[in-house]
Design a protein around this motif. Sequence first.
Motif, PDB file in Angstrom:
ATOM      1  N   GLY A   1      -5.407 -17.773   8.819  1.00 61.35           N
ATOM      2  CA  GLY A   1      -6.609 -18.328   8.241  1.00 61.35           C
ATOM      3  C   GLY A   1      -7.329 -19.228   9.220  1.00 61.35           C
ATOM      4  N   THR A   2      -7.953 -20.262   8.703  1.00 52.63           N
ATOM      5  CA  THR A   2      -8.663 -21.208   9.557  1.00 52.63           C
ATOM      6  C   THR A   2      -7.715 -22.320  10.000  1.00 52.63           C
ATOM      7  N   ASP A   3      -8.105 -23.005  11.073  1.00 53.91           N
ATOM      8  CA  ASP A   3      -7.326 -24.130  11.591  1.00 53.91           C
ATOM      9  C   ASP A   3      -8.028 -25.420  11.182  1.00 53.91           C
ATOM     10  N   ASP A   4      -7.413 -26.156  10.256  1.00 55.57           N
ATOM     11  CA  ASP A   4      -8.024 -27.401   9.792  1.00 55.57           C
ATOM     12  C   ASP A   4      -7.431 -28.626  10.480  1.00 55.57           C
ATOM     13  N   GLY A   5      -6.648 -28.387  11.528  1.00 55.31           N
ATOM     14  CA  GLY A   5      -6.074 -29.490  12.275  1.00 55.31           C
ATOM     15  C   GLY A   5      -5.016 -30.277  11.528  1.00 55.31           C
ATOM     16  N   GLY A   6      -4.480 -29.706  10.455  1.00 51.19           N
ATOM     17  CA  GLY A   6      -3.461 -30.393   9.662  1.00 51.19           C
ATOM     18  C   GLY A   6      -4.023 -31.374   8.646  1.00 51.19           C
ATOM     19  N   HIS A   7      -5.346 -31.500   8.585  1.00 49.81           N
ATOM     20  CA  HIS A   7      -5.942 -32.506   7.696  1.00 49.81           C
ATOM     21  C   HIS A   7      -5.864 -32.105   6.223  1.00 49.81           C
ATOM     22  N   ARG A   8      -5.890 -30.809   5.928  1.00 43.72           N
ATOM     23  CA  ARG A   8      -5.723 -30.382   4.532  1.00 43.72           C
ATOM     24  C   ARG A   8      -4.366 -30.810   4.012  1.00 43.72           C
ATOM     25  N   SER A   9      -3.321 -30.637   4.823  1.00 42.45           N
ATOM     26  CA  SER A   9      -1.987 -31.055   4.416  1.00 42.45           C
ATOM     27  C   SER A   9      -1.937 -32.557   4.173  1.00 42.45           C
ATOM     28  N   GLN A  10      -2.629 -33.324   5.021  1.00 43.94           N
ATOM     29  CA  GLN A  10      -2.676 -34.772   4.834  1.00 43.94           C
ATOM     30  C   GLN A  10      -3.439 -35.138   3.566  1.00 43.94           C
ATOM     31  N   ALA A  11      -4.469 -34.374   3.258  1.00 45.08           N
ATOM     32  CA  ALA A  11      -5.209 -34.619   2.016  1.00 45.08           C
ATOM     33  C   ALA A  11      -4.321 -34.376   0.803  1.00 45.08           C
ATOM     34  N   ILE A  12      -3.539 -33.305   0.847  1.00 43.06           N
ATOM     35  CA  ILE A  12      -2.645 -33.006  -0.267  1.00 43.06           C
ATOM     36  C   ILE A  12      -1.581 -34.082  -0.403  1.00 43.06           C
ATOM     37  N   ASP A  13      -1.072 -34.565   0.722  1.00 41.52           N
ATOM     38  CA  ASP A  13      -0.104 -35.658   0.705  1.00 41.52           C
ATOM     39  C   ASP A  13      -0.710 -36.898   0.042  1.00 41.52           C
ATOM     40  N   ALA A  14      -1.979 -37.167   0.343  1.00 45.34           N
ATOM     41  CA  ALA A  14      -2.652 -38.318  -0.261  1.00 45.34           C
ATOM     42  C   ALA A  14      -2.861 -38.112  -1.757  1.00 45.34           C
ATOM     43  N   LEU A  15      -3.184 -36.886  -2.180  1.00 47.35           N
ATOM     44  CA  LEU A  15      -3.327 -36.617  -3.610  1.00 47.35           C
ATOM     45  C   LEU A  15      -2.003 -36.838  -4.330  1.00 47.35           C
ATOM     46  N   ALA A  16      -0.913 -36.430  -3.686  1.00 46.22           N
ATOM     47  CA  ALA A  16       0.411 -36.617  -4.285  1.00 46.22           C
ATOM     48  C   ALA A  16       0.712 -38.097  -4.498  1.00 46.22           C
ATOM     49  N   GLY A  17       0.162 -38.934  -3.630  1.00 49.53           N
ATOM     50  CA  GLY A  17       0.357 -40.375  -3.744  1.00 49.53           C
ATOM     51  C   GLY A  17      -0.750 -41.068  -4.505  1.00 49.53           C
TER      52      GLY A  17
ATOM     53  N   ASP B   1      -3.776 -41.438  -3.729  1.00 45.51           N
ATOM     54  CA  ASP B   1      -4.658 -42.183  -2.841  1.00 45.51           C
ATOM     55  C   ASP B   1      -5.886 -41.303  -2.590  1.00 45.51           C
ATOM     56  N   HIS B   2      -6.854 -41.403  -3.483  1.00 47.51           N
ATOM     57  CA  HIS B   2      -7.965 -40.465  -3.451  1.00 47.51           C
ATOM     58  C   HIS B   2      -8.977 -40.760  -2.353  1.00 47.51           C
ATOM     59  N   VAL B   3      -9.070 -41.985  -1.926  1.00 43.49           N
ATOM     60  CA  VAL B   3      -9.954 -42.281  -0.793  1.00 43.49           C
ATOM     61  C   VAL B   3      -9.445 -41.586   0.467  1.00 43.49           C
ATOM     62  N   THR B   4      -8.149 -41.724   0.745  1.00 37.77           N
ATOM     63  CA  THR B   4      -7.573 -41.045   1.910  1.00 37.77           C
ATOM     64  C   THR B   4      -7.677 -39.535   1.763  1.00 37.77           C
ATOM     65  N   ALA B   5      -7.462 -39.039   0.547  1.00 42.47           N
ATOM     66  CA  ALA B   5      -7.601 -37.600   0.320  1.00 42.47           C
ATOM     67  C   ALA B   5      -9.017 -37.146   0.656  1.00 42.47           C
ATOM     68  N   GLY B   6     -10.009 -37.910   0.224  1.00 38.33           N
ATOM     69  CA  GLY B   6     -11.388 -37.567   0.556  1.00 38.33           C
ATOM     70  C   GLY B   6     -11.638 -37.592   2.049  1.00 38.33           C
TER      71      GLY B   6
ATOM     72  N   THR C   1     -16.430 -30.069  -0.539  1.00 34.50           N
ATOM     73  CA  THR C   1     -16.577 -30.243  -1.991  1.00 34.50           C
ATOM     74  C   THR C   1     -15.366 -30.968  -2.557  1.00 34.50           C
ATOM     75  N   ALA C   2     -14.171 -30.611  -2.089  1.00 33.51           N
ATOM     76  CA  ALA C   2     -12.965 -31.295  -2.559  1.00 33.51           C
ATOM     77  C   ALA C   2     -12.997 -32.765  -2.163  1.00 33.51           C
ATOM     78  N   ALA C   3     -13.512 -33.045  -0.968  1.00 37.66           N
ATOM     79  CA  ALA C   3     -13.637 -34.434  -0.528  1.00 37.66           C
ATOM     80  C   ALA C   3     -14.543 -35.210  -1.457  1.00 37.66           C
ATOM     81  N   ALA C   4     -15.674 -34.619  -1.809  1.00 34.92           N
ATOM     82  CA  ALA C   4     -16.617 -35.304  -2.688  1.00 34.92           C
ATOM     83  C   ALA C   4     -16.002 -35.579  -4.054  1.00 34.92           C
TER      84      ALA C   4
END
Length: 254
Positions: free
Chosen positions: A2-18, A20-25, A62-65
């Motif tokens: 797929g696409t290369d998001d630089g690992g930031h999508r995984s970090q966003a999901i980690d933030a959602l799990a915690g 922490d919606h600002v960090t997820a955004g 859109t997910a960030a917003a």
Amino acid sequence: MGTDDGGHRSQAIDALAGRDHVTAGDEYTRAGWQVLAEPRPDQSPFEADERGWVGEGLQYLTAAAVAYRVAGVDARATRRAVEGITIARDLETALDTPVQRACLREFVADFRAVGDTGDVDAAYRQAIDAYQSLNDVESVRRWATSPLFEAAAATVRQMARTVANGEIAIDWGDLHGSDVSNPGAFLAERAQLKRQRFRSLIARVVEGGWLAASRGTTEYGNATFRCPECESTDVNWIANHVLCLRCSAPMTER
């Protein structure tokens, strides 16, 4: 691949799990920028691409917003939406087939909804009209399952599962018409559904105070993992995370 998001999508999901919606955004934003800069190795976002991989960058914005809205950072959500509208319109110079342009208008309407910018109903009507004007679309199912179209459906599905105890609340049949021989009506159903539900789903996740992670590979009644928050044994494997299917908390081994 797929696409290369630089690992930031995984970090966003980690933030959602915690929760922490600002960090997820922030991390979804960085994922979006990464994909928009180079959707695939050696592929420019300004090149024609029948698969529309660059759409995944719009998905992350859109997910960030939405994440910012949940966090109460409405000004940042609006800025992200305005950014997304501008990019989606600009991408019409590259994704120049009528069916892809209609999908980009669907993205514009989503950004207007999440950012509360302009006439949301009018934006969805423009997307609906663009779809309904399609007279001759070959392999409409192939278009509907391309990365661009799947990206445009991802955030509304993510919000829907948030308020549905982690279950699939919007499926293929909800997003598309029943007659593939009428491609305009078949694809217009996507924008019709969003016109009816996108804003109410935003309101519900904001009221609930959390956004679930996207649904990946799932298993009910797993014998190895248990959720320390809600005690569920239903697992969601997503982006190298082992999360609770129900509340998106990290699972622990039993």
